[in-house]
Write a protein that holds these residues in place. Structure first.
Motif, PDB file in Angstrom:
ATOM      1  N   MET A  67       0.844  -1.194   0.000  1.00  0.00           N
ATOM      2  CA  MET A  67       0.000   0.000   0.000  1.00  0.00           C
ATOM      3  C   MET A  67       0.882   1.247   0.000  1.00  0.00           C
ATOM      4  O   MET A  67       1.927   1.282   0.633  1.00  0.00           O
ATOM      5  N   ARG A  68       0.422   2.304  -0.698  1.00  0.00           N
ATOM      6  CA  ARG A  68       1.202   3.538  -0.780  1.00  0.00           C
ATOM      7  C   ARG A  68       1.154   4.290   0.547  1.00  0.00           C
ATOM      8  O   ARG A  68       0.096   4.452   1.133  1.00  0.00           O
ATOM      9  N   LYS A  69       2.325   4.731   1.014  1.00  0.00           N
ATOM     10  CA  LYS A  69       2.431   5.351   2.337  1.00  0.00           C
ATOM     11  C   LYS A  69       2.668   6.847   2.218  1.00  0.00           C
ATOM     12  O   LYS A  69       3.497   7.297   1.439  1.00  0.00           O
ATOM     13  N   ILE A  70       1.917   7.606   3.037  1.00  0.00           N
ATOM     14  CA  ILE A  70       2.037   9.062   3.063  1.00  0.00           C
ATOM     15  C   ILE A  70       2.329   9.499   4.490  1.00  0.00           C
ATOM     16  O   ILE A  70       1.686   9.045   5.436  1.00  0.00           O
ATOM     17  N   LEU A  71       3.282  10.406   4.639  1.00  0.00           N
ATOM     18  CA  LEU A  71       3.593  11.005   5.938  1.00  0.00           C
ATOM     19  C   LEU A  71       3.146  12.458   5.899  1.00  0.00           C
ATOM     20  O   LEU A  71       3.517  13.201   4.988  1.00  0.00           O
ATOM     21  N   ILE A  72       2.332  12.863   6.889  1.00  0.00           N
ATOM     22  CA  ILE A  72       1.763  14.209   6.922  1.00  0.00           C
ATOM     23  C   ILE A  72       2.218  14.942   8.172  1.00  0.00           C
ATOM     24  O   ILE A  72       2.100  14.416   9.285  1.00  0.00           O
ATOM     25  N   ALA A  73       2.733  16.161   8.008  1.00  0.00           N
ATOM     26  CA  ALA A  73       3.029  17.052   9.129  1.00  0.00           C
ATOM     27  C   ALA A  73       1.915  18.083   9.189  1.00  0.00           C
ATOM     28  O   ALA A  73       1.803  18.942   8.302  1.00  0.00           O
ATOM     29  N   PHE A  84       7.738  14.600  13.158  1.00  0.00           N
ATOM     30  CA  PHE A  84       7.864  14.351  11.716  1.00  0.00           C
ATOM     31  C   PHE A  84       9.236  13.789  11.383  1.00  0.00           C
ATOM     32  O   PHE A  84       9.366  12.810  10.642  1.00  0.00           O
ATOM     33  N   GLN A  85      10.288  14.409  11.931  1.00  0.00           N
ATOM     34  CA  GLN A  85      11.643  13.940  11.638  1.00  0.00           C
ATOM     35  C   GLN A  85      11.854  12.514  12.112  1.00  0.00           C
ATOM     36  O   GLN A  85      12.511  11.704  11.450  1.00  0.00           O
ATOM     37  N   SER A  86      11.277  12.192  13.271  1.00  0.00           N
ATOM     38  CA  SER A  86      11.385  10.828  13.797  1.00  0.00           C
ATOM     39  C   SER A  86      10.688   9.831  12.877  1.00  0.00           C
ATOM     40  O   SER A  86      11.244   8.779  12.543  1.00  0.00           O
ATOM     41  N   GLU A  87       9.458  10.166  12.451  1.00  0.00           N
ATOM     42  CA  GLU A  87       8.714   9.271  11.575  1.00  0.00           C
ATOM     43  C   GLU A  87       9.363   9.182  10.199  1.00  0.00           C
ATOM     44  O   GLU A  87       9.382   8.111   9.576  1.00  0.00           O
ATOM     45  N   PHE A  88       9.902  10.284   9.726  1.00  0.00           N
ATOM     46  CA  PHE A  88      10.552  10.261   8.412  1.00  0.00           C
ATOM     47  C   PHE A  88      11.791   9.368   8.444  1.00  0.00           C
ATOM     48  O   PHE A  88      12.041   8.599   7.505  1.00  0.00           O
ATOM     49  N   ARG A 136      12.201   6.820  10.285  1.00  0.00           N
ATOM     50  CA  ARG A 136      11.725   5.436  10.388  1.00  0.00           C
ATOM     51  C   ARG A 136      11.158   4.922   9.066  1.00  0.00           C
ATOM     52  O   ARG A 136      11.332   3.750   8.722  1.00  0.00           O
ATOM     53  N   LEU A 137      10.505   5.798   8.302  1.00  0.00           N
ATOM     54  CA  LEU A 137       9.739   5.354   7.133  1.00  0.00           C
ATOM     55  C   LEU A 137      10.324   5.782   5.795  1.00  0.00           C
ATOM     56  O   LEU A 137       9.754   5.452   4.746  1.00  0.00           O
ATOM     57  N   ALA A 138      11.430   6.507   5.807  1.00  0.00           N
ATOM     58  CA  ALA A 138      11.929   7.162   4.590  1.00  0.00           C
ATOM     59  C   ALA A 138      11.948   6.259   3.359  1.00  0.00           C
ATOM     60  O   ALA A 138      11.528   6.668   2.270  1.00  0.00           O
ATOM     61  N   ASP A 139      12.420   5.037   3.516  1.00  0.00           N
ATOM     62  CA  ASP A 139      12.551   4.148   2.361  1.00  0.00           C
ATOM     63  C   ASP A 139      11.223   3.562   1.894  1.00  0.00           C
ATOM     64  O   ASP A 139      11.154   2.947   0.834  1.00  0.00           O
ATOM     65  N   ARG A 165      17.061  16.783   1.152  1.00  0.00           N
ATOM     66  CA  ARG A 165      18.479  16.430   1.340  1.00  0.00           C
ATOM     67  C   ARG A 165      18.657  14.925   1.392  1.00  0.00           C
ATOM     68  O   ARG A 165      19.696  14.396   0.992  1.00  0.00           O
ATOM     69  N   ARG A 166      17.603  14.209   1.852  1.00  0.00           N
ATOM     70  CA  ARG A 166      17.724  12.765   2.078  1.00  0.00           C
ATOM     71  C   ARG A 166      16.942  11.903   1.098  1.00  0.00           C
ATOM     72  O   ARG A 166      17.162  10.692   1.044  1.00  0.00           O
ATOM     73  N   SER A 167      15.995  12.510   0.355  1.00  0.00           N
ATOM     74  CA  SER A 167      15.099  11.681  -0.445  1.00  0.00           C
ATOM     75  C   SER A 167      14.521  12.462  -1.626  1.00  0.00           C
ATOM     76  O   SER A 167      14.443  13.699  -1.597  1.00  0.00           O
ATOM     77  N   ASN A 168      14.106  11.721  -2.664  1.00  0.00           N
ATOM     78  CA  ASN A 168      13.417  12.316  -3.806  1.00  0.00           C
ATOM     79  C   ASN A 168      11.907  12.089  -3.733  1.00  0.00           C
ATOM     80  O   ASN A 168      11.204  12.271  -4.732  1.00  0.00           O
ATOM     81  N   VAL A 169      11.402  11.706  -2.570  1.00  0.00           N
ATOM     82  CA  VAL A 169       9.974  11.449  -2.420  1.00  0.00           C
ATOM     83  C   VAL A 169       9.180  12.717  -2.768  1.00  0.00           C
ATOM     84  O   VAL A 169       9.583  13.828  -2.415  1.00  0.00           O
ATOM     85  N   PRO A 170       8.052  12.614  -3.496  1.00  0.00           N
ATOM     86  CA  PRO A 170       7.241  13.792  -3.818  1.00  0.00           C
ATOM     87  C   PRO A 170       6.757  14.512  -2.555  1.00  0.00           C
ATOM     88  O   PRO A 170       6.401  13.869  -1.562  1.00  0.00           O
ATOM     89  N   VAL A 171       6.736  15.844  -2.611  1.00  0.00           N
ATOM     90  CA  VAL A 171       6.342  16.670  -1.468  1.00  0.00           C
ATOM     91  C   VAL A 171       5.266  17.662  -1.887  1.00  0.00           C
ATOM     92  O   VAL A 171       5.407  18.360  -2.893  1.00  0.00           O
ATOM     93  N   ILE A 172       4.189  17.721  -1.099  1.00  0.00           N
ATOM     94  CA  ILE A 172       3.150  18.739  -1.263  1.00  0.00           C
ATOM     95  C   ILE A 172       3.162  19.627  -0.031  1.00  0.00           C
ATOM     96  O   ILE A 172       3.169  19.134   1.098  1.00  0.00           O
ATOM     97  N   MET A 173       3.159  20.945  -0.242  1.00  0.00           N
ATOM     98  CA  MET A 173       3.134  21.900   0.856  1.00  0.00           C
ATOM     99  C   MET A 173       1.712  22.407   1.071  1.00  0.00           C
ATOM    100  O   MET A 173       0.978  22.661   0.110  1.00  0.00           O
ATOM    101  N   LEU A 174       1.319  22.567   2.358  1.00  0.00           N
ATOM    102  CA  LEU A 174       0.024  23.145   2.726  1.00  0.00           C
ATOM    103  C   LEU A 174       0.268  24.454   3.457  1.00  0.00           C
ATOM    104  O   LEU A 174       1.149  24.545   4.303  1.00  0.00           O
ATOM    105  N   THR A 175      -0.537  25.490   3.156  1.00  0.00           N
ATOM    106  CA  THR A 175      -0.405  26.750   3.874  1.00  0.00           C
ATOM    107  C   THR A 175      -1.764  27.398   4.047  1.00  0.00           C
ATOM    108  O   THR A 175      -2.654  27.241   3.216  1.00  0.00           O
TER     109      THR A 175
END
Length: 236
Positions: free
Chosen positions: A1-7, A37-41, A43-46, A71-81
Motif C-alpha cells: 500500500m502507498r504510504k504518506i507522511l503528513i506534518a 515528523f523527523q522521527s517518523e521520516f 523510520r519510514l523514509a525508504d 536532502r535525504r530523499s526524492n519522495v514527492p512533497v506537497i506543501m500546505l499553507t
C-alpha cells in the motif's frame, strides 16, 4: 500500500485528512510537529510514496522540513499553507516541493494532486488491493466493510475492522499480542492486559469461528495468534 507522511499541527484537520486518504487506499502516518515528523521520516523514509507538509508548525516550519526531506530523499512533497502567498509558494518550490495547495482546500483536489504526483513519479501505476477474500467472506478496504458468502454485511466495530484487516494482510504469520495491540490501539499490551483477547473473541464470534476450537483465528500458546485461512486479494 502507498504510504504518506503528513506534518499537520491541527489534530482535527489531520485526523480528517488521514481518514479520507485511508478510504482511498493510502496508508497514512500523522506528525503534529517537526520533531515527530523527523522521527517518523527517519523510520519510514525508504517506504514513503509521498510527504505532505504544513508550512506552519509549532516548533519549526514546513520549509525547514522540506529542505531536510529533499536532502535525504526524492519522495514527492506537497506543501500546505493557510496563507495564499505567491512568495511562500516560490520558496517552497525552490526548496524542492513538487506542489503547493492553500488552506482551506477541497480534499478531492488534494487527492487529485496526490494521484497526479504519484503518476508522474511512476508510483501510482500499479494495481492496488481492494478486496481480501477468505472462506466465503470479503473484506472491502474502500468501503471498510465485510460481507459473508450470501453478500450480507457482517457488523463490525472500528476495532474489529482494524484487527481483521491486519490479520488478512498477514495470513499464516504468527502475530505477537503486542504487535496486534499496537496496530489496533496504538499501544503495547501489558502482561495483564486481556483487552486484545476479548476483542479477538468478539471477532471470532462475528465470523462464526468456534471460540472453543477456532479454525480461522488460532491461538499460538506463548506466541500470539495466527490467521490460518487462505486469503485471495484483488484490485478495485
Amino acid at each position: 500500500m502507498r504510504k504518506i507522511l503528513i506534518a499537520e499541527d491541527d489534530e482535527k484537520a489531520g485526523v480528517l485528512l488521514k481518514t479520507y486518504l485511508e478510504k482511498h487506499q493510502y496508508e497514512v502516518t500523522l506528525a503534529q510537529n517537526g520533531l515527530s515528523f523527523q522521527s517518523e521520516f527517519s523510520r519510514l523514509a525508504d517506504q514513503l510514496s509521498l510527504v505532505i507538509l504544513d508550512v506552519m508548525l509549532p516548533d519549526t516550519d514546513g520549509f525547514v522540513l522540506c529542505k531536510e526531506v529533499r536532502r535525504r530523499s526524492n519522495v514527492p512533497v506537497i506543501m500546505l499553507t493557510a496563507i495564499s502567498d505567491g512568495a511562500d509558494r516560490i520558496v517552497g518550490l525552490e526548496l524542492g516541493a513538487d506542489d503547493y495547495i492553500a488552506k482551506p482546500y477541497d480534499p478531492r483536489e488534494l487527492l487529485a494532486r496526490i494521484k497526479a504526483l504519484l503518476r508522474r513519479a511512476g508510483i501510482d501505476n500499479q494495481s492496488v488491493t481492494r478486496y481480501y477474500r477468505f472462506v466465503g467472506f470479503t473484506l472491502d478496504l474502500l468501503e471498510r466493510t465485510v460481507t459473508d458468502s450470501a453478500g450480507a454485511l457482517v457488523p463490525l466495530t472500528g476495532l474489529d475492522y482494524q484487527l481483521l484487516k491486519y490479520f488478512v494482510e498477514h495470513p499464516g504469520a504468527i502475530l505477537d499480542r503486542s504487535v496486534l495491540c499496537e496496530q489496533t490501539r496504538g499501544r503495547d499490551a501489558g502482561p495483564l492486559d486481556r483487552s486484545l483477547d476479548v476483542q479477538i473473541s468478539k471477532l471470532r464470534l462475528r465470523l462464526n469461528d468456534d471460540g472453543k476450537q477456532p479454525s480461522l483465528i488460532k491461538t499460538v500458546r506463548g506466541a500470539g495468534y495466527v490467521f490460518s485461512a487462505d486469503v485471495a486479494v484483488s484490485p478495485a
